[in-house]
Design a protein around this motif. Structure first.
Motif, PDB file in Angstrom:
ATOM      1  N   ALA A  54      44.971  -9.758   1.782  1.00  0.00           N
ATOM      2  CA  ALA A  54      45.349  -8.518   1.096  1.00  0.00           C
ATOM      3  C   ALA A  54      44.276  -8.124   0.088  1.00  0.00           C
ATOM      4  O   ALA A  54      44.000  -6.930  -0.107  1.00  0.00           O
ATOM      5  N   PHE A  55      43.663  -9.115  -0.554  1.00  0.00           N
ATOM      6  CA  PHE A  55      42.589  -8.847  -1.503  1.00  0.00           C
ATOM      7  C   PHE A  55      41.391  -8.234  -0.773  1.00  0.00           C
ATOM      8  O   PHE A  55      40.771  -7.294  -1.253  1.00  0.00           O
ATOM      9  N   TYR A  56      41.068  -8.801   0.433  1.00  0.00           N
ATOM     10  CA  TYR A  56      40.020  -8.202   1.271  1.00  0.00           C
ATOM     11  C   TYR A  56      40.345  -6.730   1.536  1.00  0.00           C
ATOM     12  O   TYR A  56      39.488  -5.858   1.433  1.00  0.00           O
ATOM     13  N   GLU A  57      41.584  -6.511   1.904  1.00  0.00           N
ATOM     14  CA  GLU A  57      42.025  -5.153   2.239  1.00  0.00           C
ATOM     15  C   GLU A  57      41.880  -4.222   1.037  1.00  0.00           C
ATOM     16  O   GLU A  57      41.465  -3.068   1.174  1.00  0.00           O
ATOM     17  N   ALA A  58      42.223  -4.746  -0.146  1.00  0.00           N
ATOM     18  CA  ALA A  58      42.123  -3.940  -1.364  1.00  0.00           C
ATOM     19  C   ALA A  58      40.669  -3.565  -1.647  1.00  0.00           C
ATOM     20  O   ALA A  58      40.385  -2.420  -2.031  1.00  0.00           O
ATOM     21  N   VAL A  59      39.761  -4.507  -1.456  1.00  0.00           N
ATOM     22  CA  VAL A  59      38.340  -4.219  -1.666  1.00  0.00           C
ATOM     23  C   VAL A  59      37.893  -3.097  -0.732  1.00  0.00           C
ATOM     24  O   VAL A  59      37.175  -2.172  -1.125  1.00  0.00           O
ATOM     25  N   GLY A  60      38.313  -3.187   0.516  1.00  0.00           N
ATOM     26  CA  GLY A  60      37.896  -2.211   1.503  1.00  0.00           C
ATOM     27  C   GLY A  60      38.435  -0.813   1.275  1.00  0.00           C
ATOM     28  O   GLY A  60      37.809   0.173   1.681  1.00  0.00           O
ATOM     29  N   SER A  61      39.587  -0.697   0.634  1.00  0.00           N
ATOM     30  CA  SER A  61      40.214   0.621   0.483  1.00  0.00           C
ATOM     31  C   SER A  61      40.159   1.171  -0.949  1.00  0.00           C
ATOM     32  O   SER A  61      40.603   2.292  -1.197  1.00  0.00           O
ATOM     33  N   PHE A  69      40.759  -1.688 -10.450  1.00  0.00           N
ATOM     34  CA  PHE A  69      40.857  -2.413  -9.184  1.00  0.00           C
ATOM     35  C   PHE A  69      41.927  -3.503  -9.197  1.00  0.00           C
ATOM     36  O   PHE A  69      42.689  -3.626  -8.235  1.00  0.00           O
ATOM     37  N   LEU A  70      41.969  -4.319 -10.245  1.00  0.00           N
ATOM     38  CA  LEU A  70      42.879  -5.473 -10.224  1.00  0.00           C
ATOM     39  C   LEU A  70      44.351  -5.082 -10.080  1.00  0.00           C
ATOM     40  O   LEU A  70      45.070  -5.694  -9.276  1.00  0.00           O
ATOM     41  N   PRO A  71      44.850  -4.076 -10.813  1.00  0.00           N
ATOM     42  CA  PRO A  71      46.235  -3.655 -10.577  1.00  0.00           C
ATOM     43  C   PRO A  71      46.449  -3.150  -9.154  1.00  0.00           C
ATOM     44  O   PRO A  71      47.504  -3.370  -8.556  1.00  0.00           O
ATOM     45  N   PHE A  72      45.428  -2.469  -8.631  1.00  0.00           N
ATOM     46  CA  PHE A  72      45.500  -1.983  -7.252  1.00  0.00           C
ATOM     47  C   PHE A  72      45.582  -3.158  -6.275  1.00  0.00           C
ATOM     48  O   PHE A  72      46.413  -3.168  -5.358  1.00  0.00           O
ATOM     49  N   ALA A  73      44.731  -4.172  -6.484  1.00  0.00           N
ATOM     50  CA  ALA A  73      44.742  -5.356  -5.620  1.00  0.00           C
ATOM     51  C   ALA A  73      46.073  -6.094  -5.727  1.00  0.00           C
ATOM     52  O   ALA A  73      46.622  -6.561  -4.723  1.00  0.00           O
ATOM     53  N   ALA A  74      46.604  -6.181  -6.945  1.00  0.00           N
ATOM     54  CA  ALA A  74      47.895  -6.851  -7.142  1.00  0.00           C
ATOM     55  C   ALA A  74      48.997  -6.137  -6.371  1.00  0.00           C
ATOM     56  O   ALA A  74      49.892  -6.778  -5.799  1.00  0.00           O
ATOM     57  N   MET A  75      48.932  -4.803  -6.342  1.00  0.00           N
ATOM     58  CA  MET A  75      49.933  -4.023  -5.610  1.00  0.00           C
ATOM     59  C   MET A  75      49.836  -4.301  -4.107  1.00  0.00           C
ATOM     60  O   MET A  75      50.866  -4.482  -3.436  1.00  0.00           O
ATOM     61  N   ILE A  76      48.610  -4.364  -3.572  1.00  0.00           N
ATOM     62  CA  ILE A  76      48.425  -4.633  -2.141  1.00  0.00           C
ATOM     63  C   ILE A  76      48.905  -6.042  -1.798  1.00  0.00           C
ATOM     64  O   ILE A  76      49.567  -6.262  -0.780  1.00  0.00           O
ATOM     65  N   ILE A  77      48.577  -6.996  -2.663  1.00  0.00           N
ATOM     66  CA  ILE A  77      49.011  -8.387  -2.438  1.00  0.00           C
ATOM     67  C   ILE A  77      50.538  -8.464  -2.426  1.00  0.00           C
ATOM     68  O   ILE A  77      51.134  -9.099  -1.547  1.00  0.00           O
ATOM     69  N   LYS A  78      51.169  -7.813  -3.400  1.00  0.00           N
ATOM     70  CA  LYS A  78      52.632  -7.821  -3.454  1.00  0.00           C
ATOM     71  C   LYS A  78      53.225  -7.197  -2.203  1.00  0.00           C
ATOM     72  O   LYS A  78      54.186  -7.714  -1.621  1.00  0.00           O
ATOM     73  N   ARG A  79      52.634  -6.097  -1.742  1.00  0.00           N
ATOM     74  CA  ARG A  79      53.136  -5.393  -0.564  1.00  0.00           C
ATOM     75  C   ARG A  79      53.042  -6.274   0.683  1.00  0.00           C
ATOM     76  O   ARG A  79      53.986  -6.352   1.473  1.00  0.00           O
ATOM     77  N   ARG A  80      51.906  -6.952   0.853  1.00  0.00           N
ATOM     78  CA  ARG A  80      51.712  -7.786   2.041  1.00  0.00           C
ATOM     79  C   ARG A  80      52.582  -9.036   2.007  1.00  0.00           C
ATOM     80  O   ARG A  80      53.087  -9.484   3.041  1.00  0.00           O
ATOM     81  N   LEU A  81      52.781  -9.595   0.831  1.00  0.00           N
ATOM     82  CA  LEU A  81      53.659 -10.760   0.728  1.00  0.00           C
ATOM     83  C   LEU A  81      55.113 -10.368   0.972  1.00  0.00           C
ATOM     84  O   LEU A  81      55.876 -11.123   1.580  1.00  0.00           O
ATOM     85  N   THR A  82      55.486  -9.187   0.515  1.00  0.00           N
ATOM     86  CA  THR A  82      56.836  -8.688   0.780  1.00  0.00           C
ATOM     87  C   THR A  82      57.050  -8.540   2.282  1.00  0.00           C
ATOM     88  O   THR A  82      58.091  -8.935   2.820  1.00  0.00           O
ATOM     89  N   ASP A  83      56.050  -7.983   2.973  1.00  0.00           N
ATOM     90  CA  ASP A  83      56.127  -7.852   4.431  1.00  0.00           C
ATOM     91  C   ASP A  83      56.244  -9.223   5.093  1.00  0.00           C
ATOM     92  O   ASP A  83      57.010  -9.409   6.040  1.00  0.00           O
ATOM     93  N   TYR A  84      55.473 -10.167   4.577  1.00  0.00           N
ATOM     94  CA  TYR A  84      55.473 -11.527   5.131  1.00  0.00           C
ATOM     95  C   TYR A  84      56.844 -12.181   4.976  1.00  0.00           C
ATOM     96  O   TYR A  84      57.385 -12.744   5.934  1.00  0.00           O
ATOM     97  N   TYR A  85      57.430 -12.094   3.774  1.00  0.00           N
ATOM     98  CA  TYR A  85      58.735 -12.708   3.542  1.00  0.00           C
ATOM     99  C   TYR A  85      59.827 -12.020   4.363  1.00  0.00           C
ATOM    100  O   TYR A  85      60.755 -12.677   4.850  1.00  0.00           O
TER     101      TYR A  85
END
Length: 238
Positions: A54-61, A69-85
């Motif tokens: 997700a961090f890779y994805e955040a860098v790319g977008s 950037f960091l709040p944005f990356a945290a949001m992407i990480i949270k979103r992907r982990l939510t999808d995973y769970y």
């Protein structure tokens, strides 16, 4: 914070900078994963693999000027982990053993299936993790001349470009000839794909690795990674 933003932009354009940037933010990635999971997360946990991707994805977008950037990356990480769970929860529901297996109220016709389910539970066979999928798909990428680490660098950043890449991938998935050509030659038939998908050759060439990776993941046995690419098969955008 401005320095981090500039580093994120630089990382999106240089794979060497990207690796260094990710390495320097491992603690941040672990912290985000731990915060969302509600427990301590180590680099050997599935959540770390999900968060790192997700961090890779955040860098790319990420686009400088649209927030830090960091709040944005945290949001992407949270979103992907939510999808995973959510996916893990569905998997448990779909693969749980029916009460009849233990109560004895089961007919002869389904006895063999029930016995297999019990044995599978008792042997504790582990489903492939995100880390397992990343390792496996990386082996598939090698003949095409790129690695899993390259994806963040070559992922489309603008929504219009993502939509165009989706069109190209969808075209391949619907064409046995194009799909076979990619598998056999280990290259992307840019000219033919452009003609069939109506996506410009320039866009296809620029995002060749991303398009190939999406095709490999969506046509392979990578259910966890496919969650990140599911918009390619659905009507929405990533």
């Amino acid at each position: 914070m401005e320095k981090i933003n500039e580093q994120a932009v630089a990382a999106s354009a240089d794979s060497d900078v990207l690796e260094e940037f990710i390495h320097s933010n491992i603690d941040f990635i672990l912290s985000c994963a731990g915060k969302h999971s509600g427990r301590f997360i180590s680099t050997s946990d599935d959540e770390f693999s999900i968060a790192m991707y997700a961090f890779y994805e955040a860098v790319g977008s990420y686009r400088q000027g649209q927030g830090d950037f960091l709040p944005f990356a945290a949001m992407i990480i949270k979103r992907r982990l939510t999808d995973y769970y959510r996916k893990q929860s569905r998997f448990k529901d779909e693969h749980s053993i029916a009460p009849e297996v233990f109560s004895g109220t089961i007919d002869d016709e389904s006895a063999d299936t029930a016995q297999y389910e019990v044995q599978e539970k008792l042997t504790g066979r582990r489903e492939p993790s995100a880390a397992d999928e990343i390792e496996a798909v990386t082996e598939e990428f090698i003949p095409y001349g790129f690695s899993f680490m390259d994806l963040a660098d070559c992922s489309p950043k603008a929504s219009k470009t993502r939509s165009q890449c989706k069109e190209a991938v969808t075209c391949i998935l619907k064409s046995p000839i194009l799909l076979s050509s990619i598998r056999d030659s280990k290259t992307l038939p840019v000219k033919a794909l452009s003609a069939q998908s109506k996506v410009s050759r320039k866009t296809i060439e620029r995002h060749r690795k991303y398009i190939i990776a999406a095709v490999i993941i969506l046509t392979g046995d990578y259910p966890i990674l496919a969650e990140y690419m599911k918009y390619m098969k659905e009507g929405g955008t990533a």
